[in-house]
Design a protein around this motif. Sequence first.
Motif, mmCIF file in Angstrom:
data_model
loop_
_atom_site.group_PDB
_atom_site.id
_atom_site.type_symbol
_atom_site.label_atom_id
_atom_site.label_comp_id
_atom_site.label_asym_id
_atom_site.label_seq_id
_atom_site.Cartn_x
_atom_site.Cartn_y
_atom_site.Cartn_z
ATOM 1 N N HIS A 112 37.588 -29.152 55.747
ATOM 2 C CA HIS A 112 37.763 -30.486 56.312
ATOM 3 C C HIS A 112 38.853 -30.445 57.387
ATOM 4 O O HIS A 112 39.720 -29.577 57.385
ATOM 5 C CB HIS A 112 38.136 -31.496 55.226
ATOM 6 N N THR B 189 46.946 -34.996 64.488
ATOM 7 C CA THR B 189 46.011 -36.016 64.027
ATOM 8 C C THR B 189 46.293 -37.367 64.674
ATOM 9 O O THR B 189 47.319 -37.578 65.316
ATOM 10 C CB THR B 189 46.053 -36.147 62.493
ATOM 11 N N SER C 203 33.027 -37.982 52.633
ATOM 12 C CA SER C 203 31.867 -37.795 53.151
ATOM 13 C C SER C 203 30.488 -37.855 52.859
ATOM 14 O O SER C 203 30.008 -37.903 53.349
ATOM 15 C CB SER C 203 32.408 -37.135 53.930
ATOM 16 N N SER D 179 39.504 -35.957 52.636
ATOM 17 C CA SER D 179 38.786 -37.243 52.522
ATOM 18 C C SER D 179 37.974 -37.371 51.240
ATOM 19 O O SER D 179 38.094 -36.528 50.404
ATOM 20 C CB SER D 179 37.822 -37.384 53.750
ATOM 21 N N ASN E 28 35.060 -35.195 60.590
ATOM 22 C CA ASN E 28 36.186 -34.735 59.769
ATOM 23 C C ASN E 28 35.898 -33.400 59.092
ATOM 24 O O ASN E 28 36.297 -33.164 57.953
ATOM 25 C CB ASN E 28 36.559 -35.785 58.722
ATOM 26 N N ASN F 227 40.448 -33.816 59.046
ATOM 27 C CA ASN F 227 40.330 -35.256 59.253
ATOM 28 C C ASN F 227 41.168 -35.770 60.419
ATOM 29 O O ASN F 227 42.345 -35.447 60.551
ATOM 30 C CB ASN F 227 40.738 -36.016 57.983
ATOM 31 N N ASN F 228 40.507 -36.582 61.251
ATOM 32 C CA ASN F 228 41.185 -37.334 62.306
ATOM 33 C C ASN F 228 41.923 -36.441 63.310
ATOM 34 O O ASN F 228 42.933 -36.838 63.886
ATOM 35 C CB ASN F 228 42.166 -38.341 61.698
#
Length: 519
Positions: A262, A280, A6, A5, A243, A264-265
């Motif tokens: 990280h 994810t 914060s 990706s 994330n 993410n999702n």
Amino acid sequence: MDINSSQRQSYSDILRGLQNNPEEVMLRIIPLNVIVAVSMIGSAAAQQSDIGSTSQPLLAGTDDIGNPASNSVVQVGGCTGTLIASDIVLTSGHCIGNREKPENVVAQDDGCGNWQRFDRFYDFKPATNIPIRFGHDSENISYTAQADKYSIIGCVDIIMLKLTSPVPRSVAIPAVVATRPLQSTILEDSDLQIVGWGTSGLEDLWKRVADANGRTWSLIGHANLVTGMAQTGGNLFAATEGNTLWMRPANGRNQKWRKIGHANNVVAMTAHNNNLFAATRDNKLWVRNAIANEVNWRYIGHANNARAMASLNGKLFASTTDNKLWARDPVLSDVSWTHIGHANGIIAMAASNGRLFGATSTNNLWSRSPDLSDVDWQLVGSADRLRAMAGTDTDLFASNRPAEGSFPSNTTRFRQIGTSRFSSYPCDDEKHLCAQSSGGALVRPGDSGGALFLLRPGQPRVLIGVTRQTRSEGGKFVATFYSRTNNGIQNQNTGIWIEQMASPATPKRNLMLRPPASQ
């Protein structure tokens, strides 16, 4: 492809009279014609180096030290209360049941369905005593009192509990109570403090032996906002809603999580051969090395709509949103998933002791063999609101989010403090004073009934309200000690009710208040 990706004004002059005479609280009337309350609005918390702590039920709160003055804030069942006289505790009305209406008693016409009168104490129905616990944390309770009677005032979520015997001052000193209205200028320029016996963090980390004997879960730490959990190499790994990927040892001690990258999702996660596999939200499957460094995730195929994952006997297993159980090889490429049976409504899954374990939304824990065929799941215990699971060879680990106002029986709870600032009046519902939390301090389940204190330089803190309601984003405080009830029963003022029924040692003023200027 990767998933990367914060000049606050001094209030010493305003409260000079209090400093000169701390036994009296002489505060003037706010012209309100409704219940005065304070809404806690959650400010954004500072970036955290850990995903929470069992010593932080008030997010960004701090430990409330154990001494007779601090011990006035007590544990009342699954809620919090405040000792205001040697034999009286105040808490939120919604925290206390056992108030059945006797036969042939007509409810008062107060618009709130109350049948009790505010000028007397009632026995609990059915007959029972409410334990009131004093101390700093639930595992080191220094004294337990019993409440056998109560008094309430109409249309206000506040209740007064009468103890069977006085609490020694060596255990707890009753809090100073404001029974007269405060000027808004005092609130605007003053610090407020919230104190509660909330849950040990947003979410807790639990551990139990992986067998079929209905074992109980033991609270071992914290695991906030976890969306996926895995275990490999003696470490637990957790993906969170922010994330972020975290790591801590897979043992039975409360330890900090270390941020390592990280994630993410992520909706589900497991581990195999020192690799982390993550499904994810966009239905993709990713892999990365399970090391304590920031490394990229690698896309290796579709996640087959997985919502929980586990790894056992050289296979990845996944329960999916359509309630099916699937398996695939843990290779680093896109291969097909094989349907092997039903998922039994599993929303969190782990592998341990040669079996698959799954938790359902109905708070049950199930187990089955890892056979690649449709076999029955066996009920093996409870799994209260589990959100993610992981397993070692012998043990299961799980994060959960306790239901509002309820706790597993062995939850460790800590008394915590946080700070807030007055914000505005009226609030969004035109009935509340608002306060902006400071430093991210937010109330949590279990803080209901807790204290809202006004802080004054060189003076004892003054109780001005109790927590009425908690939510994940904050809570509301009923500051009704100096306001009339919204139906104005005989012009009854909550502060006067407290004076008449509790006779608190400080402050005590027996002057009737005139009604607010406007109606």
